[in-house]
Design a protein around this motif. Structure first.
Motif, short mmCIF file in Angstrom:
data_model
loop_
_atom_site.label_atom_id
_atom_site.label_comp_id
_atom_site.label_asym_id
_atom_site.label_seq_id
_atom_site.Cartn_x
_atom_site.Cartn_y
_atom_site.Cartn_z
N LEU A 102 0.83 -1.21 0.00
CA LEU A 102 0.00 0.00 0.00
C LEU A 102 0.86 1.26 0.00
O LEU A 102 0.56 2.22 -0.71
N SER A 103 1.95 1.24 0.77
CA SER A 103 2.82 2.41 0.80
C SER A 103 3.50 2.65 -0.54
O SER A 103 3.75 3.79 -0.93
N MET A 104 3.78 1.56 -1.29
CA MET A 104 4.40 1.72 -2.60
C MET A 104 3.40 2.16 -3.67
O MET A 104 3.79 2.77 -4.68
N LEU A 105 2.11 1.88 -3.45
CA LEU A 105 1.10 2.19 -4.46
C LEU A 105 0.40 3.52 -4.22
O LEU A 105 -0.50 3.88 -4.99
N THR A 106 0.79 4.26 -3.19
CA THR A 106 0.09 5.50 -2.88
C THR A 106 0.13 6.50 -4.02
O THR A 106 -0.83 7.23 -4.25
N GLY A 107 1.24 6.55 -4.74
CA GLY A 107 1.36 7.50 -5.84
C GLY A 107 0.50 7.14 -7.05
O GLY A 107 0.27 7.99 -7.92
N TRP A 108 0.03 5.90 -7.11
CA TRP A 108 -0.76 5.44 -8.25
C TRP A 108 -2.26 5.48 -7.98
O TRP A 108 -3.05 5.29 -8.90
N LEU A 109 -2.64 5.70 -6.73
CA LEU A 109 -4.04 5.67 -6.36
C LEU A 109 -4.64 7.06 -6.34
O LEU A 109 -3.96 8.05 -6.02
N SER A 110 -5.92 7.14 -6.69
CA SER A 110 -6.62 8.41 -6.57
C SER A 110 -6.89 8.70 -5.09
O SER A 110 -6.68 7.85 -4.22
N ARG A 111 -7.39 9.90 -4.81
CA ARG A 111 -7.67 10.26 -3.42
C ARG A 111 -8.72 9.34 -2.82
O ARG A 111 -8.58 8.87 -1.68
N ASP A 112 -9.77 9.06 -3.57
CA ASP A 112 -10.80 8.15 -3.08
C ASP A 112 -10.28 6.73 -2.94
O ASP A 112 -10.60 6.03 -1.97
N GLY A 113 -9.47 6.30 -3.90
CA GLY A 113 -8.88 4.96 -3.81
C GLY A 113 -7.96 4.82 -2.61
O GLY A 113 -7.98 3.80 -1.92
N LEU A 114 -7.17 5.87 -2.36
CA LEU A 114 -6.27 5.83 -1.21
C LEU A 114 -7.06 5.81 0.09
O LEU A 114 -6.67 5.14 1.05
N SER A 115 -8.17 6.55 0.11
CA SER A 115 -9.03 6.56 1.31
C SER A 115 -9.57 5.18 1.60
O SER A 115 -9.54 4.70 2.74
N VAL A 116 -10.08 4.50 0.57
CA VAL A 116 -10.65 3.16 0.74
C VAL A 116 -9.57 2.18 1.19
O VAL A 116 -9.77 1.40 2.14
N MET A 117 -8.43 2.19 0.52
CA MET A 117 -7.37 1.24 0.84
C MET A 117 -6.79 1.51 2.23
O MET A 117 -6.44 0.56 2.96
N SER A 118 -6.68 2.77 2.60
CA SER A 118 -6.16 3.12 3.93
C SER A 118 -7.09 2.62 5.02
O SER A 118 -6.65 2.07 6.04
N ARG A 119 -8.40 2.80 4.79
CA ARG A 119 -9.36 2.32 5.78
C ARG A 119 -9.37 0.79 5.85
O ARG A 119 -9.49 0.22 6.94
N CYS A 120 -9.24 0.13 4.71
CA CYS A 120 -9.17 -1.34 4.71
C CYS A 120 -7.95 -1.82 5.48
O CYS A 120 -8.01 -2.78 6.25
N MET A 121 -6.81 -1.14 5.26
CA MET A 121 -5.59 -1.51 5.96
C MET A 121 -5.74 -1.29 7.46
O MET A 121 -5.34 -2.13 8.27
N ALA A 122 -6.35 -0.16 7.83
CA ALA A 122 -6.55 0.15 9.24
C ALA A 122 -7.49 -0.86 9.90
O ALA A 122 -7.24 -1.33 11.02
N MET A 123 -8.56 -1.22 9.20
CA MET A 123 -9.51 -2.20 9.74
C MET A 123 -8.86 -3.58 9.88
O MET A 123 -9.10 -4.29 10.86
#
Length: 209
Positions: A102-123
């Motif tokens: 996830l940390s390597m893909l942050t530059g490739w994700l949109s803001r909404d995509g990063l929000s979803v993935m960040s929340r999934c990682m946190a959960m």
């Protein structure tokens, strides 16, 4: 006035996280590294209030990246520590690999995509910690995991469309900084208690056998 309180809150978070990361480093490297990310994020958040620099470009971007890392990756590293102690090495490595990807893909994700993935990682991180701590009967671990994961779930760093910049910069941000401060202490005590419990269980098993 809010900015002054937030600066003081970040300073307190930096001190608390530093002390706990230092105490954890000898026996719990992954959780110590996760809390050290909190140290870096809090320290960099304090600098604009103490040093007159142009924070509109590169330093501001670095601060945002570190804040995201502290919110999302720190709980994953803490969960890695709990999973490793519980001998669930496969899940621990899976969680760590997912956070690294996830940390390597942050530059490739949109803001909404990063929000979803960040929340999934946190959960995912929170559910792993809660599972271990619930079975181990470790309430401090539950408390620390929830508090440390709260900023990522709420979206303090601005990756979440549910939280406006105004709300993230006011009392909500101050409250979440306080939650992370308490969470750092709780996680350190929880890990120390868990290690003592594991030693006690090992002694009991040796006596029975």
């Amino acid at each position: 006035m809010n900015n002054h309180f937030i600066t003081l809150g970040n300073l307190g978070l930096c001190v608390a996280a530093s002390l706990n990361a230092q105490r954890l480093f000898k026996d719990h490297r992954a959780p110590a590294a996760g809390i050290f990310l909190v140290v870096c994020s809090a320290a960099l958040s304090v600098l604009p209030a103490t040093i007159s620099l142009d924070w509109s470009s590169q330093p501001a971007a670095l601060c945002a990246d570190l804040q995201w890392a502290a919110e999302v990756l720190s709980p994953a590293m803490v969960s890695f520590g709990f999973l490793w102690l519980s001998d669930d090495h496969f899940t621990a490595y899976t969680l760590l690999t997912g956070s690294a990807l996830l940390s390597m893909l942050t530059g490739w994700l949109s803001r909404d995509g990063l929000s979803v993935m960040s929340r999934c990682m946190a959960m995912s991180s929170l559910s792993c910690s809660l599972t271990v701590c619930l079975f181990a009967g470790n309430p401090l671990g539950i408390l620390g995991s929830v508090l440390l994961s709260a900023p990522a779930l709420v979206g303090l760093s601005g990756t979440s469309p549910l939280v406006s910049p105004e709300a993230a910069g006011g009392l909500l941000k101050l409250g979440l900084i306080g939650a992370m401060t308490v969470g750092c202490w709780a996680i350190r005590w929880a890990l120390e208690i868990y290690v003592q419990d594991l030693k006690g269980w090992d002694k009991s098993n040796n006596i029975l056998t």
